[in-house]
Design a protein around this motif. Structure first.
Motif, PDB file in Angstrom:
ATOM      1  N   GLY A   1     -20.472  12.067 -32.311  1.00 20.02           N
ATOM      2  CA  GLY A   1     -19.597  11.961 -31.145  1.00 20.02           C
ATOM      3  C   GLY A   1     -20.120  10.978 -30.114  1.00 20.02           C
ATOM      4  N   VAL A   2     -21.453  10.919 -29.969  1.00 21.53           N
ATOM      5  CA  VAL A   2     -22.057  10.004 -29.003  1.00 21.53           C
ATOM      6  C   VAL A   2     -21.743   8.552 -29.371  1.00 21.53           C
ATOM      7  CG1 VAL A   2     -24.255   9.160 -28.103  1.00 21.53           C
ATOM      8  CG2 VAL A   2     -23.878  11.608 -28.370  1.00 21.53           C
ATOM      9  N   THR A   3     -21.906   8.195 -30.636  1.00 17.65           N
ATOM     10  CA  THR A   3     -21.656   6.803 -31.046  1.00 17.65           C
ATOM     11  C   THR A   3     -20.179   6.453 -30.956  1.00 17.65           C
ATOM     12  OG1 THR A   3     -21.604   7.556 -33.354  1.00 17.65           O
ATOM     13  CG2 THR A   3     -23.668   6.675 -32.533  1.00 17.65           C
ATOM     14  N   MET A   4     -19.293   7.397 -31.305  1.00  9.75           N
ATOM     15  CA  MET A   4     -17.859   7.130 -31.198  1.00  9.75           C
ATOM     16  C   MET A   4     -17.462   6.902 -29.745  1.00  9.75           C
ATOM     17  SD  MET A   4     -14.875   6.682 -32.454  1.00  9.75           S
ATOM     18  CE  MET A   4     -15.157   7.102 -34.171  1.00  9.75           C
TER      19      MET A   4
ATOM     20  N   ALA B   1     -29.674  16.790 -27.319  1.00 11.92           N
ATOM     21  CA  ALA B   1     -29.305  17.474 -28.562  1.00 11.92           C
ATOM     22  C   ALA B   1     -30.411  17.382 -29.593  1.00 11.92           C
ATOM     23  CB  ALA B   1     -28.008  16.874 -29.105  1.00 11.92           C
ATOM     24  N   CYS B   2     -31.099  16.240 -29.634  1.00 14.36           N
ATOM     25  CA  CYS B   2     -32.171  16.049 -30.619  1.00 14.36           C
ATOM     26  C   CYS B   2     -33.336  17.000 -30.362  1.00 14.36           C
ATOM     27  CB  CYS B   2     -32.633  14.597 -30.573  1.00 14.36           C
ATOM     28  SG  CYS B   2     -33.758  14.130 -31.909  1.00 14.36           S
TER      29      CYS B   2
ATOM     30  N   TRP C   1     -28.986  10.015 -22.943  1.00 17.24           N
ATOM     31  CA  TRP C   1     -29.293  11.328 -22.360  1.00 17.24           C
ATOM     32  C   TRP C   1     -28.714  12.453 -23.210  1.00 17.24           C
ATOM     33  CZ3 TRP C   1     -26.384  15.372 -20.421  1.00 17.24           C
ATOM     34  CH2 TRP C   1     -27.084  16.333 -19.700  1.00 17.24           C
ATOM     35  N   VAL C   2     -27.463  12.304 -23.623  1.00 20.88           N
ATOM     36  CA  VAL C   2     -26.818  13.340 -24.438  1.00 20.88           C
ATOM     37  C   VAL C   2     -27.508  13.452 -25.790  1.00 20.88           C
ATOM     38  CG1 VAL C   2     -24.677  13.997 -25.589  1.00 20.88           C
ATOM     39  CG2 VAL C   2     -24.609  13.093 -23.261  1.00 20.88           C
TER      40      VAL C   2
ATOM     41  N   ILE D   1     -14.144  12.360 -25.597  1.00 22.41           N
ATOM     42  CA  ILE D   1     -14.206  11.733 -26.924  1.00 22.41           C
ATOM     43  C   ILE D   1     -15.298  12.377 -27.771  1.00 22.41           C
ATOM     44  CG2 ILE D   1     -14.657   9.585 -28.164  1.00 22.41           C
ATOM     45  CD1 ILE D   1     -13.619   8.088 -25.661  1.00 22.41           C
ATOM     46  N   ALA D   2     -16.480  12.553 -27.186  1.00 21.09           N
ATOM     47  CA  ALA D   2     -17.650  12.941 -27.972  1.00 21.09           C
ATOM     48  C   ALA D   2     -17.583  14.373 -28.490  1.00 21.09           C
ATOM     49  CB  ALA D   2     -18.919  12.755 -27.140  1.00 21.09           C
ATOM     50  N   LEU D   3     -17.127  15.309 -27.665  1.00 16.08           N
ATOM     51  CA  LEU D   3     -17.166  16.713 -28.080  1.00 16.08           C
ATOM     52  C   LEU D   3     -16.306  17.005 -29.309  1.00 16.08           C
ATOM     53  CD1 LEU D   3     -17.288  18.596 -24.649  1.00 16.08           C
ATOM     54  CD2 LEU D   3     -19.129  18.249 -26.311  1.00 16.08           C
ATOM     55  N   PRO D   4     -15.026  16.574 -29.353  1.00 18.91           N
ATOM     56  CA  PRO D   4     -14.246  16.842 -30.572  1.00 18.91           C
ATOM     57  C   PRO D   4     -14.814  16.150 -31.808  1.00 18.91           C
ATOM     58  CG  PRO D   4     -12.798  16.255 -28.744  1.00 18.91           C
ATOM     59  CD  PRO D   4     -14.179  15.957 -28.309  1.00 18.91           C
TER      60      PRO D   4
END
Length: 520
Positions: A62-65, A97-98, A92-93, A232-235
């Motif tokens: 989601g981050v890259t999209m 998550a990592c 940051w996101v 965008i990222a969450l879905p």
């Protein structure tokens, strides 16, 4: 024909060159792994890789999209000053998550390996896998930014160099080891991946920091940018995470269900290794070209939508589906007749004709689904893509669970489930795109022409291979001549149907107002 920069054809061409090189190197890489690890070793690596794919999907997809779409929209609107803030938010996101994934794996790694994956040997690779995940995140965030800014050459160069370093490093480590502990082999494979990811992360970071990307300012982060990013990222992350969790569950359950059908553990694990490490990479070779078109179209579709150019959006969506069919279906049709020989030649593994045909059909449908899913994400319809893709994966696992335990089906139960669920998923995507965008259906152009072309190439490839096998003593020479003959026939069949693929990409997509010059 002169190809202009900042066009879809130029972007797709650059990505295609890089992806073809990647596919060739990746194929060499899999031959190397099959030689040193064997089918069972590939099965163990596939189990470890299933955990890596889940972590990668949850932390990064989601981050890259979001990074790619927002940078493309900012570039189209002339708001390049926002790109620095988008990049900081993406990092940051991702690292948040990592860290969460890393804590879970380090604390419960042995439990995951023994109780979930069913093989304690997998735990040895987890530390290197986490390091690889962190470096991959840095690389992919910069890569998605460059793709959004339509600087495809940076991403392509990084990928090719990374693969070369990976092949050399993994070969050196496995050659020095020469052991038969498959847990150690999986660990060494991920160690080689870490070395290659260090190069890619450093290379793309330097490109961004130097003069290559001008005009990017580190402006304060706006609340609207954060809202759009997470919208965008969450879905997309949810879709990729759930899809990979379900897919990984399928990889874990497949050997167990094959054991119910009568196979031993070693035979079942080898069947997984053959499918994921040999047969599927072989039949998915055309994905290099298909993914290039999909990736090049994403910033173009997003930019057209951001500027309110609905006519261009309709043209791009319709032509994307047509182009993917014209590339993916005929290329797969060429591979199906020669895949059994290629598998024996490169992997030393025999594949039956029904096995290859069913997997090839699933691969062709996969290309259509990949294109339609990418278009949904590019148009901001990622929540629909989540529902369809996750539902498809879930149905596939359920069907696989029932059918693979049947002794009369075995591994074919998985292939049938994959073909059916991918077909239904693409049909739903296609209907949704048509309703939301309103592009013309033209079913003969979108599907009829690729299928006719694929049928012609399938039958003539068989004839070519039989003819050249009798002419040459070397099977490799016969396969090479067959591929060249099929490629020439492909171009001739398209021209007979009135299609010039480069013209189609360079003129019809870039200048949709031009009159139609050909039948199709």
């Amino acid at each position: 024909m002169r190809i202009e920069k900042k066009t879809i054809l130029y972007a797709a061409g650059v990505l295609a060159c890089g992806n073809i090189a990647l596919q060739a190197l990746g194929f060499l890489y899999r031959v190397l792994l099959s030689h040193y690890a064997g089918a069972e070793g590939l099965g163990v690596y596939r189990l470890v890789n299933s955990v890596y794919l889940v972590c990668n999907a949850g932390c990064l997809s989601g981050v890259t999209m979001a990074c790619s779409r927002l940078s493309a929209a900012s570039e189209a609107r002339g708001e390049r000053r926002k790109i620095g803030a988008i990049l900081r938010l993406a990092f940051w996101v991702f690292f948040s998550a990592c860290l969460f994934c890393g804590a879970g794996l380090l604390l419960g790694g042995h439990w995951i390996a023994s109780d979930i994956l069913g093989d304690i040997r997998c735990a040895r690779a987890f530390p290197f896998m986490l390091l690889c995940l962190a470096l991959t995140g840095v690389e992919n965030i910069f890569k998605s930014l460059f793709i959004g800014l339509e600087r495809m050459q940076y991403a392509a160069t990084s990928e090719v160099c990374e693969q070369l370093i990976r092949i050399g490093t993994v070969w050196f480590l496995l050659y020095q080891y020469q052991g038969d502990d498959y847990g150690t082999i999986a660990m060494l494979i991920f160690a080689g991946m870490v070395v290659s990811e260090i190069f890619s992360a450093a290379f793309l970071s330097l490109l961004f920091r130097n003069w290559k990307v001008r005009g990017v300012k580190y402006t304060p982060l706006e609340r609207e940018t954060v809202r759009q990013f997470f919208f965008i990222a969450l879905p997309v992350s949810a879709s990729a995470l759930l899809g990979n969790v379900i897919g990984s569950a399928g990889s874990i359950l497949l050997p167990k269900r094959l054991m119910v059908a009568g196979l031993s553990y070693e035979q079942a694990l080898s069947a997984l290794g053959v499918l994921s490490g040999m047969a599927m990479p072989l039949l998915l070779l055309p994905i290099a070209l298909v993914s290039s078109v999909c990736t090049a179209l994403l910033p173009a579709v997003t930019g057209a939508q951001a500027t309110g150019n609905d006519k261009r959006v309709r043209v791009l969506v319709g032509r994307a589906i047509t182009t993917v069919g014209l590339i993916g279906v005929p290329a797969t049709a060429v591979l199906i007749p020669i895949a059994p020989k290629l598998s024996i030649l490169f992997f030393g593994q025999s594949l039956s004709t029904p096995y290859v045909c069913m997997l090839g059909a699933a691969a062709a449908v996969c290309y259509y689904q990949m294109a339609s899913g990418s278009l949904l994400n590019a148009l901001g319809l990622q929540h629909w893509n989540v529902l369809i893709s996750v539902g498809s994966e879930l149905c596939q696992v359920v069907l696989m669970y029932w059918w693979c335990a049947n002794p009369s089906l075995g591994i074919y139960g998985y292939l049938i489930a994959m073909l059916l669920t991918e077909s239904v998923a693409f049909l739903l995507d296609f209907i949704l795109l048509h309703r939301k965008v309103g592009f013309s259906l033209r079913l003969m152009r979108r599907f009829g022409v690729p299928m006719l072309c694929g049928a012609a190439l399938f039958f003539w490839t068989r004839i070519f291979f039989q003819f050249f096998s009798q002419m040459f003593a070397s099977e490799l020479s016969a396969l090479a001549c067959t591929t060249v003959g099929a490629g020439i026939l492909y171009v001739l069949v398209l021209r007979l149907m009135g299609i010039r693929l480069l013209y189609y990409l360079s003129k019809r997509m870039e200048k949709p107002t031009l009159p139609q010059m050909h039948l199709w």
